[in-house]
Design a protein around this motif. Structure first.
Motif, mmCIF file in Angstrom:
data_model
loop_
_atom_site.group_PDB
_atom_site.id
_atom_site.type_symbol
_atom_site.label_atom_id
_atom_site.label_comp_id
_atom_site.label_asym_id
_atom_site.label_seq_id
_atom_site.Cartn_x
_atom_site.Cartn_y
_atom_site.Cartn_z
ATOM 1 N N THR A 293 0.828 -1.208 0.000
ATOM 2 C CA THR A 293 0.000 0.000 0.000
ATOM 3 C C THR A 293 0.861 1.256 0.000
ATOM 4 O O THR A 293 0.586 2.219 -0.737
ATOM 5 C CB THR A 293 -0.930 0.006 1.225
ATOM 6 O OG1 THR A 293 -1.749 -1.171 1.213
ATOM 7 C CG2 THR A 293 -1.824 1.239 1.239
ATOM 8 N N ILE A 294 1.907 1.261 0.813
ATOM 9 C CA ILE A 294 2.797 2.427 0.867
ATOM 10 C C ILE A 294 3.486 2.652 -0.472
ATOM 11 O O ILE A 294 3.550 3.786 -0.987
ATOM 12 C CB ILE A 294 3.830 2.248 2.000
ATOM 13 C CG1 ILE A 294 3.141 2.282 3.369
ATOM 14 C CG2 ILE A 294 4.911 3.330 1.921
ATOM 15 C CD1 ILE A 294 4.040 1.941 4.532
ATOM 16 N N ILE A 295 3.986 1.577 -1.072
ATOM 17 C CA ILE A 295 4.687 1.706 -2.359
ATOM 18 C C ILE A 295 3.737 2.194 -3.445
ATOM 19 O O ILE A 295 4.063 3.090 -4.232
ATOM 20 C CB ILE A 295 5.319 0.354 -2.746
ATOM 21 C CG1 ILE A 295 6.467 0.021 -1.774
ATOM 22 C CG2 ILE A 295 5.836 0.395 -4.184
ATOM 23 C CD1 ILE A 295 6.996 -1.389 -1.915
ATOM 24 N N LEU A 296 2.539 1.619 -3.513
ATOM 25 C CA LEU A 296 1.563 2.024 -4.527
ATOM 26 C C LEU A 296 1.154 3.486 -4.353
ATOM 27 O O LEU A 296 0.938 4.202 -5.336
ATOM 28 C CB LEU A 296 0.332 1.122 -4.461
ATOM 29 C CG LEU A 296 0.521 -0.309 -4.992
ATOM 30 C CD1 LEU A 296 -0.724 -1.145 -4.708
ATOM 31 C CD2 LEU A 296 0.823 -0.290 -6.484
ATOM 32 N N ALA A 297 1.031 3.932 -3.103
ATOM 33 C CA ALA A 297 0.622 5.321 -2.857
ATOM 34 C C ALA A 297 1.689 6.309 -3.298
ATOM 35 O O ALA A 297 1.367 7.410 -3.781
ATOM 36 C CB ALA A 297 0.316 5.506 -1.370
ATOM 37 N N TYR A 298 2.944 5.934 -3.160
ATOM 38 C CA TYR A 298 4.025 6.846 -3.550
ATOM 39 C C TYR A 298 4.333 6.805 -5.049
ATOM 40 O O TYR A 298 4.960 7.733 -5.574
ATOM 41 C CB TYR A 298 5.295 6.518 -2.761
ATOM 42 C CG TYR A 298 5.412 7.265 -1.455
ATOM 43 C CD1 TYR A 298 5.718 8.627 -1.441
ATOM 44 C CD2 TYR A 298 5.219 6.621 -0.237
ATOM 45 C CE1 TYR A 298 5.833 9.321 -0.244
ATOM 46 C CE2 TYR A 298 5.323 7.318 0.961
ATOM 47 C CZ TYR A 298 5.629 8.659 0.957
ATOM 48 O OH TYR A 298 5.731 9.346 2.133
ATOM 49 N N THR A 299 3.911 5.738 -5.736
ATOM 50 C CA THR A 299 4.282 5.571 -7.141
ATOM 51 C C THR A 299 3.854 6.741 -8.038
ATOM 52 O O THR A 299 4.673 7.233 -8.840
ATOM 53 C CB THR A 299 3.710 4.250 -7.681
ATOM 54 O OG1 THR A 299 4.268 3.160 -6.936
ATOM 55 C CG2 THR A 299 4.047 4.079 -9.156
ATOM 56 N N PRO A 300 2.604 7.256 -7.949
ATOM 57 C CA PRO A 300 2.246 8.395 -8.816
ATOM 58 C C PRO A 300 3.128 9.618 -8.593
ATOM 59 O O PRO A 300 3.501 10.307 -9.555
ATOM 60 C CB PRO A 300 0.787 8.688 -8.427
ATOM 61 C CG PRO A 300 0.281 7.424 -7.836
ATOM 62 C CD PRO A 300 1.450 6.801 -7.154
ATOM 63 N N TYR A 301 3.472 9.880 -7.345
ATOM 64 C CA TYR A 301 4.323 11.041 -7.057
ATOM 65 C C TYR A 301 5.766 10.784 -7.462
ATOM 66 O O TYR A 301 6.498 11.716 -7.799
ATOM 67 C CB TYR A 301 4.233 11.398 -5.574
ATOM 68 C CG TYR A 301 2.882 11.928 -5.184
ATOM 69 C CD1 TYR A 301 2.534 13.249 -5.451
ATOM 70 C CD2 TYR A 301 1.941 11.107 -4.575
ATOM 71 C CE1 TYR A 301 1.286 13.741 -5.122
ATOM 72 C CE2 TYR A 301 0.686 11.597 -4.234
ATOM 73 C CZ TYR A 301 0.360 12.913 -4.509
ATOM 74 O OH TYR A 301 -0.878 13.394 -4.182
ATOM 75 N N LEU A 302 6.171 9.510 -7.432
ATOM 76 C CA LEU A 302 7.504 9.149 -7.906
ATOM 77 C C LEU A 302 7.640 9.475 -9.396
ATOM 78 O O LEU A 302 8.673 9.996 -9.851
ATOM 79 C CB LEU A 302 7.749 7.657 -7.667
ATOM 80 C CG LEU A 302 9.152 7.127 -7.927
ATOM 81 C CD1 LEU A 302 10.138 7.691 -6.920
ATOM 82 C CD2 LEU A 302 9.165 5.603 -7.871
ATOM 83 N N LEU A 303 6.585 9.205 -10.149
ATOM 84 C CA LEU A 303 6.590 9.507 -11.583
ATOM 85 C C LEU A 303 6.407 10.995 -11.837
ATOM 86 O O LEU A 303 7.092 11.591 -12.676
ATOM 87 C CB LEU A 303 5.476 8.713 -12.275
ATOM 88 C CG LEU A 303 5.571 7.185 -12.167
ATOM 89 C CD1 LEU A 303 4.337 6.533 -12.763
ATOM 90 C CD2 LEU A 303 6.841 6.671 -12.837
ATOM 91 N N LEU A 304 5.480 11.601 -11.090
ATOM 92 C CA LEU A 304 5.167 13.014 -11.304
ATOM 93 C C LEU A 304 6.322 13.926 -10.910
ATOM 94 O O LEU A 304 6.554 14.960 -11.537
ATOM 95 C CB LEU A 304 3.911 13.375 -10.497
ATOM 96 C CG LEU A 304 3.156 14.653 -10.860
ATOM 97 C CD1 LEU A 304 2.627 14.565 -12.288
ATOM 98 C CD2 LEU A 304 2.001 14.858 -9.880
ATOM 99 N N HIS A 306 9.562 12.988 -10.780
ATOM 100 C CA HIS A 306 10.847 12.517 -11.317
ATOM 101 C C HIS A 306 11.754 11.991 -10.203
ATOM 102 O O HIS A 306 12.942 12.313 -10.125
ATOM 103 C CB HIS A 306 11.551 13.626 -12.107
ATOM 104 C CG HIS A 306 10.701 14.219 -13.183
ATOM 105 N ND1 HIS A 306 10.364 13.554 -14.346
ATOM 106 C CD2 HIS A 306 10.085 15.434 -13.261
ATOM 107 C CE1 HIS A 306 9.593 14.321 -15.098
ATOM 108 N NE2 HIS A 306 9.401 15.461 -14.472
ATOM 109 N N GLY A 307 11.167 11.188 -9.323
ATOM 110 C CA GLY A 307 11.944 10.536 -8.266
ATOM 111 C C GLY A 307 11.928 11.243 -6.932
ATOM 112 O O GLY A 307 12.381 10.678 -5.924
#
Length: 502
Positions: A293-304, A306-307
């Motif tokens: 859940t934590i990883i999935l929640a951060y994934t959009p912001y990781l892409l948006l 740029h890390g």
């Protein structure tokens, strides 16, 4: 303070303080609610404008703790009613919680500007930018600036609020763009969920559900969440729901527990330490759900972004402020006395913080796996440990202690001290300490720390915080020291071998 209706382990002495006459419990509770309501109405009327003079408002706020503490003592000093009476009383407590918060909901925040930043983060995200990568003051956002930007602070740094908090900001902004009162309304609903979940948790633990009043009527969360609109209200909701779900034996409860713990972590980072409280042997479902859940929640912001996903958090966590925890203050004092360079001091602080939090977490895990400590006690200790190493302890942070205080509060005294005059000259203080209930005093000091932390607002514009440190840290540490000594004395007494007759 001596509380007489708290649960006690088998063989533990009963406190000697008499109960308040039972039939007056409900009428007195209603009277105290009326007084608290009147004081909250006065707080709403006297609330200063943003950045206005705060002193009269703060004194009135501190005065509102009096009916709250009286109501708490009333609940803890009397036997809980049963059947229909209990539900009526609980309805009054929860209804009172709603009224006390609703009175302050329409007032703009006047002690903190944080809630305005929540709306700005939502606005930036909806325009396709990551709030973790861009600060509000970036020239890119010149066209977006309005009263939300004007009321925000820390405009030169990205956000620190994790993705679940950002999701709630987005929900509020979609429902009513730039409307702070809608966001605070969502927080109010979450706060009432916390109150109800705490009542249910108390019931499941075999305790008086009316103890939820210790959180529900406390002026600290009422002001900080209903008026100031701090996101910490969501953290408390998810933490209480996590512990409540962790007690369930139903199918799927472990997965739901991991999900709720992840949501708590995704509103404020520190609840991740509660893994050691709820974890069982081979609890793979909980672990997988939580971290996925934590990883999935951060994934959009990781892409948006740029890390970039942590924004200002690393800098915020390493700041040196007057309202820091006791560990940082002590190390800063020591470094100044012996001349340790600033960089070396920071590395030392990181090492000590890791040692303290890691050591306490491992101890709690060991005790939990052997069922030697309850979930709520472990949670209270872990949150307190986080505060000791924190670089900031704002008053609204300490609200995280209140639900667990409601579950753990118990008598401070084991037996009355009756000796007088010359008979106590040599033995008075050892006898006093021996009569102290260590766990009861420790929880009482956590409650004291939570309430007294409100005075931090008086020191925001002052250079000297020594009076604050004495009232908040020194008194709390002294009480915890006495509690620890009393606990050690009781353990030694319990396991001492009986003397052999001559």
């Amino acid at each position: 303070m001596s509380i007489v209706q708290a649960p006690r382990p088998p063989g533990e002495p009963v406190a000697a303080t008499p109960s308040i006459y039972q039939r007056w419990r409900f009428p007195l509770l209603c009277v105290l609610l009326l007084i608290a309501t009147g004081m909250n109405a006065a707080l709403a009327l006297s609330a200063p404008p943003i950045d206005g003079p705060l002193t009269p408002f703060l004194w009135l706020w501190l005065s509102s703790f009096l009916p709250y503490l009286a109501a708490s003592f009333l609940i803890l000093s009397t036997k809980a009613p049963s059947g229909r009476r209990q539900w009526i009383e609980l309805g009054v407590i929860l209804g009172g919680a709603l009224i006390l918060r609703a009175l302050l909901l329409p007032i703009p925040p006047n002690l903190s500007h944080d809630s305005w930043r929540y709306l700005w983060d939502a606005r930036v995200t909806l325009h396709g930018y990551s709030p973790y990568a861009y600060a509000p003051g970036d020239p890119l956002f010149t066209s977006l600036r309005d009263f939300i930007f004007a009321n925000s602070r820390f405009r030169n740094v990205p956000t620190i609020y994790p993705p679940a908090a950002q999701a709630v900001y987005l929900l509020s902004y979609i429902l009513a763009p730039s409307n702070l009162f809608v966001l605070k309304g969502i927080f109010l609903v979450a706060d009432l969920v916390t109150c109800a979940a705490l009542a249910l948790l108390l019931k499941r633990r075999g305790l008086d559900p009316a103890r939820c009043l210790i959180y529900a009527w406390c002026p600290l969360p009422i002001i900080e969440f209903a008026l100031q609109g701090h996101v910490d209200v969501l953290t408390l909701t998810f933490m209480v729901l996590t512990i409540l779900c962790a007690l369930s034996q139903r199918r799927g409860a472990r997965v739901l527990t991991g999900f709720l713990l992840a949501l708590a972590t995704l509103t404020k980072i520190y609840p991740i330490v509660l893994l050691v409280v709820v974890l069982r042997r081979r609890d793979w479902a909980l672990l997988a759900t939580c971290f996925a859940t934590i990883i999935l929640a951060y994934t959009p912001y990781l892409l948006l972004g740029h890390g970039q996903i942590f924004g200002f958090f690393a800098t915020y966590a390493s700041e040196h402020t007057p309202n820091a925890g006791i560990v940082q203050l002590a190390l800063d004092w020591l470094a100044a006395r012996i001349g340790i360079p600033a960089r070396a001091t920071q590395i030392l602080e990181y090492a000590v913080d890791l040692l303290v939090v890691g050591g306490v977490s491992l101890l709690i895990l060991w005790l939990r796996l052997r069922e030697r400590i309850s979930m709520e006690a472990g949670t209270l200790i872990l949150i307190g440990t986080i505060f000791t190493v924190s670089s900031h302890i704002f008053p609204w942070y300490t609200t995280a202690l209140l639900p667990w205080i409601a579950l753990l509060v118990r008598p401070i005294w084991i037996v009355p001290i009756r000796e007088r005059g010359d008979e106590i000259r040599a033995v008075f203080w050892p006898r006093v300490v021996q009569a102290v209930h260590g766990r009861g005093l420790a929880v009482a000091m956590a409650w004291y720390f939570t309430c007294i932390s409100t005075i931090a607002y008086f020191f925001n514009t002052l250079p000297d915080w020594n009076s604050y440190y004495f009232l908040v840290y020194d008194v709390t540490l002294a009480g915890l020291l006495v509690a620890a000594i009393a606990g050690i004395m009781h353990i030694r007494q319990r396991y001492a071998k009986p003397s052999q007759p001559a």
